[in-house]
Design a protein around this motif. Structure first.
Motif, short mmCIF file in Angstrom:
data_model
loop_
_atom_site.label_atom_id
_atom_site.label_comp_id
_atom_site.label_asym_id
_atom_site.label_seq_id
_atom_site.Cartn_x
_atom_site.Cartn_y
_atom_site.Cartn_z
N ASP A 68 0.91 -1.46 0.10
CA ASP A 68 0.07 -0.02 -0.01
C ASP A 68 0.86 1.34 0.09
O ASP A 68 0.61 2.09 -0.75
CB ASP A 68 -0.84 -0.03 1.03
N ARG A 69 1.93 1.22 0.80
CA ARG A 69 2.70 2.42 0.93
C ARG A 69 3.46 2.54 -0.39
O ARG A 69 3.64 3.76 -0.99
CB ARG A 69 3.90 2.35 2.19
N ALA A 70 3.94 1.42 -0.74
CA ALA A 70 4.76 1.56 -2.31
C ALA A 70 3.80 2.19 -3.42
O ALA A 70 4.20 2.94 -4.17
CB ALA A 70 5.30 0.40 -2.66
N VAL A 71 2.51 1.77 -3.45
CA VAL A 71 1.41 2.11 -4.38
C VAL A 71 1.19 3.57 -4.26
O VAL A 71 1.21 4.54 -4.98
CB VAL A 71 0.13 1.24 -4.46
N SER A 72 0.99 3.76 -2.82
CA SER A 72 0.85 5.59 -2.59
C SER A 72 1.75 6.34 -2.97
O SER A 72 1.58 7.59 -3.68
CB SER A 72 0.39 5.49 -1.05
N ASP A 73 2.98 6.06 -2.77
CA ASP A 73 4.16 6.75 -2.96
C ASP A 73 4.36 6.92 -4.54
O ASP A 73 4.61 7.95 -5.09
CB ASP A 73 5.64 6.02 -2.42
N GLY A 74 3.92 5.85 -5.34
CA GLY A 74 4.31 5.93 -6.78
C GLY A 74 3.02 6.62 -7.42
O GLY A 74 3.29 7.64 -8.21
N ALA A 76 1.57 9.37 -5.83
CA ALA A 76 2.02 10.75 -5.27
C ALA A 76 3.42 11.46 -6.11
O ALA A 76 3.30 12.26 -6.67
CB ALA A 76 2.80 10.84 -3.83
N ASP A 77 4.08 10.17 -6.62
CA ASP A 77 5.47 10.81 -7.71
C ASP A 77 4.78 11.19 -8.83
O ASP A 77 5.37 11.91 -9.57
CB ASP A 77 6.61 9.64 -7.74
N ALA A 78 3.73 10.41 -9.23
CA ALA A 78 3.28 10.48 -10.80
C ALA A 78 2.32 11.96 -10.91
O ALA A 78 2.38 12.42 -11.86
CB ALA A 78 2.39 9.54 -11.18
N GLU A 79 1.99 12.61 -9.60
CA GLU A 79 1.37 13.60 -9.87
C GLU A 79 1.98 14.76 -9.82
O GLU A 79 2.87 15.35 -9.86
CB GLU A 79 0.26 13.70 -8.51
#
Length: 79
Positions: A68-74, A76-79
């Motif tokens: 979940d953290r990795a997906v959220s970070d990914g 956030a980085d894409a935005e």
């Protein structure tokens, strides 16, 4: 791509939905049927050799929270 004419029996309700979609989207009904046949044909394919899919080693089990953290970070980085 060479086309061959064929006749198939279809459910009346399915046909009505295809006709409605074709009218709504301005596409010929035949495009929907060609697409459906293509998808059905792809589903029948079989490969004789194994796929070369790499294995990933994360050094141990990965928890749901880490995913979940990795997906959220990914995201956030894409935005």
């Amino acid at each position: 791509m060479a086309l061959k004419k064929t006749t198939v029996m279809v459910d009346e309700e399915d046909l009505a939905l295809v006709k409605e979609a074709a009218a709504r989207e301005g596409r010929p009904e035949s495009e929907y049927f060609r697409e459906a046949f293509h998808i059905a044909a792809l589903r029948t394919r079989r490969w004789s050799e194994d796929w070369d899919i790499p294995r990933l080693d994360f050094g141990g089990p990965v928890t749901t929270e880490e995913i979940d953290r990795a997906v959220s970070d990914g995201v956030a980085d894409a935005e």
